[in-house]
Write an enzyme that holds these catalytic residues in place. Structure first.
Site, PDB file in Angstrom:
ATOM      1  N   GLY A  45      13.538  -5.948  25.946  1.00 42.80           N
ATOM      2  CA  GLY A  45      12.269  -6.584  26.279  1.00 42.80           C
ATOM      3  C   GLY A  45      12.337  -8.050  26.660  1.00 42.80           C
ATOM      4  O   GLY A  45      11.446  -8.561  27.324  1.00 42.80           O
ATOM      5  N   ASP A 100      10.980 -10.858  22.788  1.00 46.33           N
ATOM      6  CA  ASP A 100       9.771 -10.617  23.575  1.00 46.33           C
ATOM      7  C   ASP A 100       8.531 -10.672  22.679  1.00 46.33           C
ATOM      8  O   ASP A 100       7.557 -11.352  22.972  1.00 46.33           O
ATOM      9  CB  ASP A 100       9.846  -9.263  24.300  1.00 46.33           C
ATOM     10  CG  ASP A 100      10.224  -8.097  23.385  1.00 46.33           C
ATOM     11  OD1 ASP A 100      10.504  -8.317  22.179  1.00 46.33           O
ATOM     12  OD2 ASP A 100      10.231  -6.945  23.860  1.00 46.33           O
ATOM     13  N   ASP A 103       6.177  -8.044  16.024  1.00 42.97           N
ATOM     14  CA  ASP A 103       5.086  -7.130  15.678  1.00 42.97           C
ATOM     15  C   ASP A 103       5.036  -7.022  14.149  1.00 42.97           C
ATOM     16  O   ASP A 103       4.384  -7.817  13.487  1.00 42.97           O
ATOM     17  CB  ASP A 103       5.396  -5.796  16.374  1.00 42.97           C
ATOM     18  CG  ASP A 103       4.361  -4.724  16.149  1.00 42.97           C
ATOM     19  OD1 ASP A 103       3.172  -5.017  16.259  1.00 42.97           O
ATOM     20  OD2 ASP A 103       4.751  -3.574  15.874  1.00 42.97           O
ATOM     21  N   LYS A 131       1.983 -10.718  16.950  1.00 47.47           N
ATOM     22  CA  LYS A 131       0.757 -10.046  16.491  1.00 47.47           C
ATOM     23  C   LYS A 131       0.580 -10.332  14.995  1.00 47.47           C
ATOM     24  O   LYS A 131       1.129  -9.597  14.162  1.00 47.47           O
ATOM     25  CB  LYS A 131       0.897  -8.529  16.650  1.00 47.47           C
ATOM     26  CG  LYS A 131       1.015  -8.022  18.069  1.00 47.47           C
ATOM     27  CD  LYS A 131       1.132  -6.502  18.024  1.00 47.47           C
ATOM     28  CE  LYS A 131       1.521  -5.896  19.320  1.00 47.47           C
ATOM     29  NZ  LYS A 131       1.936  -4.483  19.185  1.00 47.47           N
ATOM     30  N   PHE A 152      -1.131  -2.385  21.482  1.00 46.01           N
ATOM     31  CA  PHE A 152       0.099  -2.178  22.231  1.00 46.01           C
ATOM     32  C   PHE A 152       0.003  -2.859  23.607  1.00 46.01           C
ATOM     33  O   PHE A 152      -0.993  -2.703  24.305  1.00 46.01           O
ATOM     34  CB  PHE A 152       0.352  -0.685  22.389  1.00 46.01           C
ATOM     35  CG  PHE A 152       1.695  -0.381  22.948  1.00 46.01           C
ATOM     36  CD1 PHE A 152       2.832  -0.519  22.173  1.00 46.01           C
ATOM     37  CD2 PHE A 152       1.821   0.032  24.265  1.00 46.01           C
ATOM     38  CE1 PHE A 152       4.083  -0.253  22.703  1.00 46.01           C
ATOM     39  CE2 PHE A 152       3.075   0.304  24.805  1.00 46.01           C
ATOM     40  CZ  PHE A 152       4.199   0.163  24.013  1.00 46.01           C
ATOM     41  N   VAL A 153       1.041  -3.612  23.957  1.00 49.37           N
ATOM     42  CA  VAL A 153       1.061  -4.294  25.258  1.00 49.37           C
ATOM     43  C   VAL A 153       2.301  -3.892  26.069  1.00 49.37           C
ATOM     44  O   VAL A 153       3.317  -3.496  25.496  1.00 49.37           O
ATOM     45  CB  VAL A 153       1.033  -5.841  25.100  1.00 49.37           C
ATOM     46  CG1 VAL A 153      -0.312  -6.322  24.596  1.00 49.37           C
ATOM     47  CG2 VAL A 153       2.154  -6.340  24.184  1.00 49.37           C
ATOM     48  N   ARG A 165       8.126  -2.369  32.597  1.00 49.36           N
ATOM     49  CA  ARG A 165       8.867  -3.616  32.329  1.00 49.36           C
ATOM     50  C   ARG A 165       8.816  -4.582  33.512  1.00 49.36           C
ATOM     51  O   ARG A 165       8.941  -5.778  33.344  1.00 49.36           O
ATOM     52  CB  ARG A 165      10.345  -3.314  32.038  1.00 49.36           C
ATOM     53  CG  ARG A 165      10.588  -2.607  30.727  1.00 49.36           C
ATOM     54  CD  ARG A 165      12.070  -2.673  30.390  1.00 49.36           C
ATOM     55  NE  ARG A 165      12.441  -1.721  29.348  1.00 49.36           N
ATOM     56  CZ  ARG A 165      12.299  -1.940  28.054  1.00 49.36           C
ATOM     57  NH1 ARG A 165      11.787  -3.073  27.625  1.00 49.36           N
ATOM     58  NH2 ARG A 165      12.665  -1.023  27.175  1.00 49.36           N
TER      59      ARG A 165
HETATM   60  P1  5GP Z   1       8.958  -5.316  15.009  1.00 46.50           P
HETATM   61  O1  5GP Z   1      10.307  -5.050  14.445  1.00 46.50           O
HETATM   62  O2  5GP Z   1       8.492  -6.761  14.883  1.00 46.50           O
HETATM   63  O3  5GP Z   1       7.921  -4.375  14.465  1.00 46.50           O
HETATM   64  O4  5GP Z   1       9.003  -4.969  16.548  1.00 46.50           O
HETATM   65  C1  5GP Z   1       9.865  -5.582  17.377  1.00 46.50           C
HETATM   66  C2  5GP Z   1      10.109  -4.791  18.643  1.00 46.50           C
HETATM   67  O5  5GP Z   1       9.189  -3.701  18.832  1.00 46.50           O
HETATM   68  C3  5GP Z   1       9.896  -5.690  19.834  1.00 46.50           C
HETATM   69  O6  5GP Z   1      11.069  -6.399  20.155  1.00 46.50           O
HETATM   70  C4  5GP Z   1       9.487  -4.712  20.916  1.00 46.50           C
HETATM   71  O7  5GP Z   1      10.624  -4.170  21.530  1.00 46.50           O
HETATM   72  C5  5GP Z   1       8.753  -3.611  20.163  1.00 46.50           C
HETATM   73  N1  5GP Z   1       7.298  -3.815  20.210  1.00 46.50           N
HETATM   74  C6  5GP Z   1       6.492  -4.286  19.234  1.00 46.50           C
HETATM   75  N2  5GP Z   1       5.208  -4.335  19.620  1.00 46.50           N
HETATM   76  C7  5GP Z   1       5.199  -3.907  20.906  1.00 46.50           C
HETATM   77  C8  5GP Z   1       4.158  -3.756  21.887  1.00 46.50           C
HETATM   78  O8  5GP Z   1       2.956  -4.026  21.694  1.00 46.50           O
HETATM   79  N3  5GP Z   1       4.546  -3.290  23.100  1.00 46.50           N
HETATM   80  C9  5GP Z   1       5.844  -2.981  23.401  1.00 46.50           C
HETATM   81  N4  5GP Z   1       6.078  -2.538  24.626  1.00 46.50           N
HETATM   82  N5  5GP Z   1       6.841  -3.114  22.511  1.00 46.50           N
HETATM   83  C10 5GP Z   1       6.514  -3.580  21.271  1.00 46.50           C
END
Ligand code: 5GP
Length: 185
Positions: A45, A100, A103, A131, A152-153, A165
């Protein structure tokens, strides 16, 4: 706009992203003056964010990549799997992790723990998106692009099941409970 089965609308237009990325690059250039940091991009990402960011950073930098997976389709799986580990190039260096989106913070927490095994001199984090409502783990973001709501984005490097992408703008899932206003920090 439709990607596979889901409907998305523009959330952060490209011009706004570019302006913010320039500001982040200026801040990094100032904070790291006299140093040569290593930027560690978190694939896949980060690719667009990192490439736009480094073009605006006025320093001698090195670039490498790491890859972890925690997401399946539109939700976090709750587990982090290492696909490409850290590079020895970061040993004794000032490191900037380039993400990127943060979350749940699971991936970031894992990266911060793993990176210490390679004895970097210092570690800072830049993330384009964050987020706050989704955060479950402690996360550190030193240079943040935008705070966004818990939806979700896609676009600007971020995918939905592999697609989206290459979109210049960032799009958000178009739900009924997600009215058409743009609310980004
Ligand atoms: P985390 O470990 O913080 O939950 O998530 C990290 C990874 O999840 C990010 O690097 C990304 O690849 C994916 N991710 C989290 N939220 C989103 C979202 O809203 N859209 C997309 N496309 N990927 C997300």
């Amino acid at each position: 706009m439709k990607i596979k089965d889901l409907d998305f609308r523009v959330y952060i237009p490209n011009e706004k992203i570019n302006n913010r990325v320039e500001e982040l690059a200026e801040q990094i250039t100032w904070d790291f003056r006299g140093k040569s940091p290593v930027l560690v991009g978190v694939l896949n990402g980060c690719f667009m964010f990192l490439s736009d960011l480094v073009k605006e950073i006025d320093l001698d930098v090195e670039i490498c990549f790491t890859k972890y997976s925690s997401y399946q389709s539109t939700e976090s799986s709750g587990k982090v799997i290492e696909l490409i580990g850290f590079d020895n190039v970061i040993k004794g260096k000032d490191v900037i992790i380039v993400e990127d989106i943060v979350d749940t913070g699971l991936t970031m927490g894992h990266l911060l723990k793993e990176i210490q095994k390679f004895s970097p001199k210092s570690v800072k984090v830049t993330a384009l998106l964050y987020k706050p409502e989704a955060l479950k783990h402690e996360a550190k973001i030193d240079y943040l692009g935008f705070e966004i709501k818990n939806k979700f984005v896609v676009g600007y490097g971020l995918d939905y099941d592999g697609f989206g992408r290459n979109l210049k703008d960032i799009y958000i899932l178009n739900n009924n409970d997600n009215p058409g206003t743009t609310e980004v920090g």
